[in-house]
Design a protein around this motif. Structure first.
Motif, PDB file in Angstrom:
ATOM      1  N   VAL A 132      11.153  51.087  86.085  1.00  5.75           N
ATOM      2  CA  VAL A 132      12.044  52.003  85.353  1.00  5.75           C
ATOM      3  C   VAL A 132      13.418  52.109  86.015  1.00  5.75           C
ATOM      4  O   VAL A 132      14.384  52.518  85.369  1.00  5.75           O
ATOM      5  N   GLU A 133      13.514  51.694  87.269  1.00  6.91           N
ATOM      6  CA  GLU A 133      14.803  51.823  87.956  1.00  6.91           C
ATOM      7  C   GLU A 133      15.867  50.848  87.444  1.00  6.91           C
ATOM      8  O   GLU A 133      17.039  50.963  87.818  1.00  6.91           O
ATOM      9  N   GLN A 134      15.474  49.924  86.553  1.00  9.42           N
ATOM     10  CA  GLN A 134      16.490  49.052  85.933  1.00  9.42           C
ATOM     11  C   GLN A 134      17.548  49.872  85.178  1.00  9.42           C
ATOM     12  O   GLN A 134      18.647  49.381  84.923  1.00  9.42           O
ATOM     13  N   LEU A 135      17.228  51.110  84.848  1.00 12.37           N
ATOM     14  CA  LEU A 135      18.198  51.944  84.127  1.00 12.37           C
ATOM     15  C   LEU A 135      19.450  52.206  84.959  1.00 12.37           C
ATOM     16  O   LEU A 135      20.520  52.474  84.411  1.00 12.37           O
ATOM     17  N   ALA A 136      19.322  52.098  86.279  1.00 10.63           N
ATOM     18  CA  ALA A 136      20.460  52.389  87.153  1.00 10.63           C
ATOM     19  C   ALA A 136      21.643  51.472  86.861  1.00 10.63           C
ATOM     20  O   ALA A 136      22.798  51.842  87.092  1.00 10.63           O
ATOM     21  N   GLU A 137      21.360  50.252  86.317  1.00 11.86           N
ATOM     22  CA  GLU A 137      22.456  49.305  86.087  1.00 11.86           C
ATOM     23  C   GLU A 137      23.330  49.683  84.885  1.00 11.86           C
ATOM     24  O   GLU A 137      24.386  49.095  84.675  1.00 11.86           O
ATOM     25  N   VAL A 138      22.893  50.664  84.081  1.00  6.84           N
ATOM     26  CA  VAL A 138      23.670  51.047  82.898  1.00  6.84           C
ATOM     27  C   VAL A 138      24.630  52.177  83.259  1.00  6.84           C
ATOM     28  O   VAL A 138      24.222  53.173  83.850  1.00  6.84           O
ATOM     29  N   ASN A 139      25.882  52.005  82.883  1.00  9.75           N
ATOM     30  CA  ASN A 139      26.867  53.060  83.108  1.00  9.75           C
ATOM     31  C   ASN A 139      26.684  54.148  82.050  1.00  9.75           C
ATOM     32  O   ASN A 139      26.847  53.900  80.858  1.00  9.75           O
ATOM     33  N   THR A 140      26.323  55.331  82.488  1.00 11.89           N
ATOM     34  CA  THR A 140      26.099  56.423  81.534  1.00 11.89           C
ATOM     35  C   THR A 140      27.094  57.567  81.758  1.00 11.89           C
ATOM     36  O   THR A 140      26.832  58.701  81.356  1.00 11.89           O
TER      37      THR A 140
ATOM     38  N   ILE B 237      28.042  60.245  78.972  1.00 10.42           N
ATOM     39  CA  ILE B 237      27.035  60.240  77.897  1.00 10.42           C
ATOM     40  C   ILE B 237      26.195  61.515  78.002  1.00 10.42           C
ATOM     41  O   ILE B 237      25.666  61.828  79.062  1.00 10.42           O
ATOM     42  N   ALA B 238      26.082  62.214  76.905  1.00 10.22           N
ATOM     43  CA  ALA B 238      25.283  63.448  76.922  1.00 10.22           C
ATOM     44  C   ALA B 238      23.799  63.093  76.878  1.00 10.22           C
ATOM     45  O   ALA B 238      23.406  62.172  76.157  1.00 10.22           O
ATOM     46  N   PRO B 239      22.978  63.792  77.644  1.00  6.62           N
ATOM     47  CA  PRO B 239      21.536  63.521  77.573  1.00  6.62           C
ATOM     48  C   PRO B 239      20.972  63.941  76.224  1.00  6.62           C
ATOM     49  O   PRO B 239      21.389  64.938  75.648  1.00  6.62           O
TER      50      PRO B 239
ATOM     51  N   ALA C 147      11.746  51.117  79.693  1.00 10.43           N
ATOM     52  CA  ALA C 147      11.930  51.856  80.948  1.00 10.43           C
ATOM     53  C   ALA C 147      12.292  53.317  80.653  1.00 10.43           C
ATOM     54  O   ALA C 147      11.814  54.237  81.326  1.00 10.43           O
TER      55      ALA C 147
ATOM     56  N   GLN D  43      17.297  60.309  79.728  1.00 12.24           N
ATOM     57  CA  GLN D  43      17.760  61.032  78.540  1.00 12.24           C
ATOM     58  C   GLN D  43      19.121  60.510  78.064  1.00 12.24           C
ATOM     59  O   GLN D  43      19.410  60.497  76.873  1.00 12.24           O
TER      60      GLN D  43
ATOM     61  N   SER E 104      20.140  58.584  74.475  1.00 11.08           N
ATOM     62  CA  SER E 104      21.319  58.796  73.623  1.00 11.08           C
ATOM     63  C   SER E 104      21.935  57.464  73.211  1.00 11.08           C
ATOM     64  O   SER E 104      22.316  57.268  72.050  1.00 11.08           O
TER      65      SER E 104
END
Lengths: 95, 494
Positions: free
Chosen positions: A38-46, A49-51, B314, B385, B389
């Motif tokens: 799940v840590e692959q999400l770190a590569e996305v610039n957020t 962006i509102a949760p 993920a 989250q 979005s």
């Protein structure tokens, strides 16, 4: 993030799930693998962006603050493992 | 009519037959009770309720004789064992609920009852609906009625989590069934078992009385053998419910009327990210054939991009376990279900939950506990989250260009029991095409359009705009007609 035995024991305790000592190592490997996935999400610039907390873009409905249900203790207690005098029974909490 | 003719009908045909008095509800229900016994080795049901079904059928015949009754009067269906049913044991396929008998009825099952449907029993599922194989049920794996041509002995999974419902409908044990879908739990088993499954828009059906897994994702929906049957079921299941604050306060359209057969001028989105290099050539062909069928019917395929799709799994495996760890905190051995005694209250909780939950559920609760814990919340849960979005925004932008999106439902046909068990992440890849839709809260429908080289059903998924199940059903109806999928599991033909 790689979890060790101590971390897993702490998570299990927070989750109120008893884990046998001999199972800790295996769980540490399993949970660490999942976290790495799940840590692959770190590569996305957020940035900015509102949760998203809900897909239903609804205002929470309101109703008047009146009792509109209840009054059936027997049904509420019908599945209780242990009960007494209309209450759930659990081990003693306060000495 | 012979018993196999009665069980082989569609929901619509059975409805028409009852109205024309070609047979009675009692005969119809009795033939399905027999079919359940015949196929008991599939282990599709956790609790069978034949006596209840017979009593309901008698009442249904009385109402039909008076030209009364609801739109599903006397039609036998199966109920996923995640819906609380008053007076009938409800287990979520978990040991932790013990012999829990709900003192109340879920809104969706109550709606179906109100419409006259007859409940044959409660179908198996992955424990607490967490799984893609139905092998995590505390009541044993469910077996898919379909067999590989090359290896008919191999026992295949029906998919999950609504695997019992899918197997029951595919094996003609029920005319239709209820499912629930959090990341693909209606659509993937529908594809694996060669039936139609619809996950409605989040908020279309009430979640009240459905045992919660991940509340921002869970949604009930119908599983049946035709698109029209799914529309009939959804009509009865859907509707606003004040008892679920996320249930949408909007009117329910006439879903059957949406099946006009005319899709001329519609734009069909084909997401380029759903064509990973590892996708099998037969799946690619199935998809291309589906695109051609819609094109021949007058629709226009349009390539679209859903760039954040690759992060959906993920994202899902942070959001869903986080919500599951909160929702399942209620199972503590105090008010209902299993209790394992301990010296202290905390020890009682920990022992009860260790004994009551299976491996996959314990794993997800622990992951959820971790990603929500102090110091990690922002890195995992808040990040997921935000990705959610972005994934939802991808779909919003795509639906400015197209009316409906067509993809495969699952990357492979049904696999054998025991496959994909070693590594949870490999198992989760089954949901790669269904999870993004769930995260965005959109309606998704799976329907069978072909067989694999090894004789197993393959499904395509249609994804629609929020609360536009009508367009979804309209396109599905056209695809169903063009694909003319008539194959039956071995032993169920003619």
């Amino acid at each position: 993030m790689s979890l060790d035995k101590v971390a897993v024991k702490n998570i299990a305790s927070l989750a109120r799930i008893e884990v046998r000592d001999e199972d800790l190592d295996g769980l540490a490997v399993e949970l660490s693998n999942i976290l790495r996935f799940v840590e692959q999400l770190a590569e996305v610039n957020t940035d900015g962006i509102a949760p998203m907390t809900s897909v239903a873009h609804l205002e929470l409905p309101r109703r008047s603050d009146q009792v509109n249900d209840g009054g059936y203790v027997e049904r509420v207690l019908a599945n209780a493992p242990e009960q007494q005098d209309g209450f759930f029974l659990v081990p003693k909490v306060v000495e | 009519m012979s018993p196999t003719q009665l069980t082989g009908m569609t929901l619509r045909q059975a409805r028409d037959g009852l109205l024309k008095k070609s047979f009675s509800a009692v005969e119809l229900v009795e033939s399905h009770i027999d079919a359940i016994a015949t196929h008991s080795q599939l282990n599709a049901f956790i609790t069978e309720t034949p006596d209840l079904a017979r009593a309901q059928a008698v009442k249904a015949d009385e109402r039909l004789a008076r030209q009364e009754g609801g739109p599903l009067e006397g039609l036998p269906i199966a109920m996923k064992d995640l819906f609380c049913t008053e007076g009938v044991r409800t287990t979520a396929a978990s040991r932790i609920l013990g012999n829990f008998v709900p003192p109340y009825e879920s809104t969706v099952s109550a709606n179906l009852k109100q419409a006259g449907a007859v409940m044959l029993g409660k179908t198996s599922l992955d424990e607490f609906a967490m799984g893609s194989s139905n092998t995590t049920s505390a009541f044993g794996a469910v077996i898919n009625p379909w067999k590989r041509r090359s290896d008919p002995e191999a026992r295949l999974v029906p998919g999950g989590s609504s695997g019992g419902s899918a197997a029951a409908v595919a094996a003609r044990m029920a005319l239709a069934a209820t499912g629930t879908d959090t990341g693909g739990s209606i659509r993937q088993p529908a594809a694996f078992c060669g039936i139609v499954g619809l996950k409605p828009t989040y908020g279309r059906c009430s979640r009240w009385g459905i045992i919660a897994f991940a509340s921002s994702l869970d949604q009930a929906g119908p599983m049946a053998r035709t698109v029209e049957d799914v529309a009939m079921m959804l009509q009865a299941m859907a509707g606003h419910d004040p008892k679920d604050s996320t249930s949408a306060p909007i009117a329910v359209p006439d879903f059957s009327a949406a099946l006009t057969g005319d899709i001329r001028g519609l734009k069909i989105g084909v997401p380029k990210e759903y064509r990973p290099s590892g996708l099998s050539s037969e799946m690619v062909k199935l998809w291309d054939d589906g695109i051609d069928m819609l094109k021949d019917a007058g629709a226009t395929p349009v390539e679209i991009s859903l760039p954040h799709s690759k992060y959906a799994l993920a994202t899902y495996y942070i959001v869903a376990p986080a919500e599951c760890s909160s929702n399942l905190a209620r199972y503590d051995g105090v008010r209902y279900g299993l209790r394992v005694e301990g010296k202290t209250l905390d020890e009682m909780y920990a022992k009860t939950r260790a004994a009551g939950f299976g491996t996959e559920v314990r794993r997800r609760i622990m992951i959820g506990t971790y990603v929500l814990s102090a110091g990690y919340y922002d890195a995992y849960y808040a990040k997921a989250q935000k990705l959610r979005s972005l994934i939802a925004r991808d779909f919003q932008q795509a639906f400015e260009l197209v009316d409906v999106i067509l993809t495969p439902t699952a990357p492979t046909p049904a696999f054998a029991i025991g496959d994909n068990d070693e590594d949870p992440v490999t198992m989760w890849l089954n949901d790669i095409f269904t999870v993004p839709t769930s995260l965005a809260g959109l309606p998704g429908l799976s329907l069978p359009t072909g067989l694999s080289a090894d004789g197993l059903p393959l499904g395509l998924q249609l994804i629609g705009r929020p609360f536009d199940e009508e367009t979804l059903l309209r396109v599905a109806g056209v695809l169903e007609k063009a694909a003319a999928f008539t194959a039956l599991p071995p032993g169920l033909g003619g």
